[in-house]
Motif scaffolding. Sequence first.
Motif, short mmCIF file in Angstrom:
data_model
loop_
_atom_site.label_atom_id
_atom_site.label_comp_id
_atom_site.label_asym_id
_atom_site.label_seq_id
_atom_site.Cartn_x
_atom_site.Cartn_y
_atom_site.Cartn_z
N SER A 233 0.83 -1.21 0.00
CA SER A 233 0.00 0.00 0.00
C SER A 233 0.86 1.26 0.00
O SER A 233 0.60 2.22 -0.75
CB SER A 233 -0.92 -0.01 1.22
OG SER A 233 -1.76 -1.14 1.22
N ILE A 234 1.91 1.27 0.84
CA ILE A 234 2.80 2.43 0.90
C ILE A 234 3.48 2.67 -0.45
O ILE A 234 3.52 3.79 -0.96
CB ILE A 234 3.85 2.24 2.01
CG1 ILE A 234 3.18 2.25 3.38
CG2 ILE A 234 4.92 3.33 1.95
CD1 ILE A 234 4.12 1.91 4.53
N CYS A 235 4.01 1.59 -1.03
CA CYS A 235 4.71 1.72 -2.31
C CYS A 235 3.78 2.17 -3.42
O CYS A 235 4.13 3.04 -4.23
CB CYS A 235 5.37 0.39 -2.67
SG CYS A 235 6.69 -0.13 -1.56
N SER A 236 2.58 1.60 -3.46
CA SER A 236 1.64 1.97 -4.52
C SER A 236 1.23 3.44 -4.40
O SER A 236 1.16 4.17 -5.40
CB SER A 236 0.40 1.08 -4.44
OG SER A 236 0.74 -0.28 -4.62
N TRP A 237 0.97 3.88 -3.18
CA TRP A 237 0.57 5.28 -2.97
C TRP A 237 1.69 6.23 -3.38
O TRP A 237 1.45 7.25 -4.04
CB TRP A 237 0.20 5.50 -1.51
CG TRP A 237 -0.43 6.83 -1.24
CD1 TRP A 237 0.21 8.01 -1.00
CD2 TRP A 237 -1.83 7.13 -1.22
NE1 TRP A 237 -0.69 9.02 -0.81
CE2 TRP A 237 -1.95 8.51 -0.94
CE3 TRP A 237 -2.98 6.37 -1.39
CZ2 TRP A 237 -3.18 9.14 -0.84
CZ3 TRP A 237 -4.20 7.00 -1.29
CH2 TRP A 237 -4.30 8.37 -1.02
N CYS A 238 2.92 5.91 -2.99
CA CYS A 238 4.06 6.78 -3.33
C CYS A 238 4.32 6.80 -4.83
O CYS A 238 4.62 7.86 -5.39
CB CYS A 238 5.31 6.31 -2.59
SG CYS A 238 5.25 6.54 -0.80
N ILE A 239 4.22 5.64 -5.48
CA ILE A 239 4.48 5.58 -6.91
C ILE A 239 3.44 6.37 -7.70
O ILE A 239 3.75 7.01 -8.71
CB ILE A 239 4.52 4.11 -7.38
CG1 ILE A 239 5.76 3.41 -6.80
CG2 ILE A 239 4.53 4.00 -8.89
CD1 ILE A 239 5.78 1.92 -7.05
N ILE A 240 2.20 6.36 -7.23
CA ILE A 240 1.12 7.05 -7.95
C ILE A 240 1.14 8.55 -7.68
O ILE A 240 1.09 9.37 -8.61
CB ILE A 240 -0.24 6.45 -7.57
CG1 ILE A 240 -0.34 5.00 -8.06
CG2 ILE A 240 -1.38 7.28 -8.16
CD1 ILE A 240 -1.56 4.26 -7.57
N PHE A 241 1.22 8.94 -6.41
CA PHE A 241 1.03 10.34 -6.05
C PHE A 241 2.34 11.12 -5.87
O PHE A 241 2.31 12.35 -5.87
CB PHE A 241 0.20 10.44 -4.76
CG PHE A 241 -1.20 9.95 -4.93
CD1 PHE A 241 -2.16 10.72 -5.56
CD2 PHE A 241 -1.56 8.69 -4.47
CE1 PHE A 241 -3.46 10.26 -5.71
CE2 PHE A 241 -2.86 8.22 -4.61
CZ PHE A 241 -3.81 9.01 -5.24
N GLY A 242 3.48 10.43 -5.70
CA GLY A 242 4.74 11.14 -5.56
C GLY A 242 5.12 11.94 -6.80
O GLY A 242 5.35 13.15 -6.73
N PRO A 243 5.20 11.29 -7.97
CA PRO A 243 5.52 12.06 -9.19
C PRO A 243 4.46 13.10 -9.52
O PRO A 243 4.77 14.15 -10.09
CB PRO A 243 5.58 10.97 -10.27
CG PRO A 243 5.89 9.71 -9.54
CD PRO A 243 5.19 9.84 -8.22
N GLY A 244 3.19 12.83 -9.16
CA GLY A 244 2.15 13.83 -9.41
C GLY A 244 2.38 15.11 -8.63
O GLY A 244 2.21 16.21 -9.16
N LEU A 245 2.78 14.97 -7.36
CA LEU A 245 3.11 16.16 -6.57
C LEU A 245 4.31 16.89 -7.14
O LEU A 245 4.32 18.12 -7.22
CB LEU A 245 3.39 15.74 -5.12
CG LEU A 245 3.94 16.83 -4.20
CD1 LEU A 245 2.93 17.95 -4.01
CD2 LEU A 245 4.34 16.24 -2.85
N ALA A 246 5.33 16.14 -7.55
CA ALA A 246 6.55 16.76 -8.06
C ALA A 246 6.30 17.54 -9.35
O ALA A 246 6.86 18.62 -9.56
CB ALA A 246 7.62 15.70 -8.29
#
Length: 282
Positions: free
Chosen positions: A94-107
């Motif tokens: 869950s942590i990895c999926s959330w970061c992969i999806i929303f991390g680049p979006g924020l950046a």
Amino acid sequence: MITADTQQLETRLKQLALQIREKEIAVFISNLSVLSTQSAFLTGLCFGGMNIPITWNKNDDSVDDFDLDYTHAFELCFFTCTSVGAGLNILTLSICSWCIIFGPGLAIRGPDGSMTRAAEGLYTERKYALRFFWAGVFFCLLSGVFLGFLKFDPLTASFICAIIILFSVFAVLYTRLVTRPRFSFSDMERKPNEILVSGYDPEVGMQSEKSKSIAFGSLSSSFSKKSGSGLSFGSNDENKRSSSFSKINWLQEKGLMSHAEAESRRKQLFLRTGEKILKTKK
């Protein structure tokens, strides 16, 4: 002309800073992708273990009550470890999926400073995801030990348990003492921080609160002593000029601007500032 040069420097610095952040984010996303793949595999393995029917020794008339209690105890330990291992791997996934999806979006889509915020967030979440992942691996191995005692006789189960423990200890020691030191470096260098150019943060286009440049102060005092004009600069003008001098110094250090061009721009910037203040006084 000076204003255009200043804007060009700011744009160039911001572009270079964002390129560095983009590389950091790509590394973190790649690490989290590997963790998510392994966690998904271990989650399926744990759910498969929970579906194993425990039927051995239950229909055997030669088994006494003590052996049945012994079997029930290991059965409870096996399903407990399997459930905990599945939960930890689902948490990692869950942590990895959330970061992969929303991390680049924020950046990419966030306001100024979002690249740094995304890189710091991915770094922190990767650290916790690794801890949850290794905890899940530990419980998966422990469930294998209890499964051995459920399926086989005590001698065979003890042999299986010894092999699992031996290779687990060897893997931990080899990773910690051999593999990890090959790629380790200090935490200060590993953690993403602000990219500062003599106190200037090019990503947000402002002076950092943590660091202040003294380049303009030294140049202004030197100019005042030589000219004897007694020029004084306001705090806002000083910050602007300090930012410009910092960017020129950084570009010269990185080889993006020749020494002659840097000296020429420094003189033009300083003389233009002095003329502006003299006109204001008149």
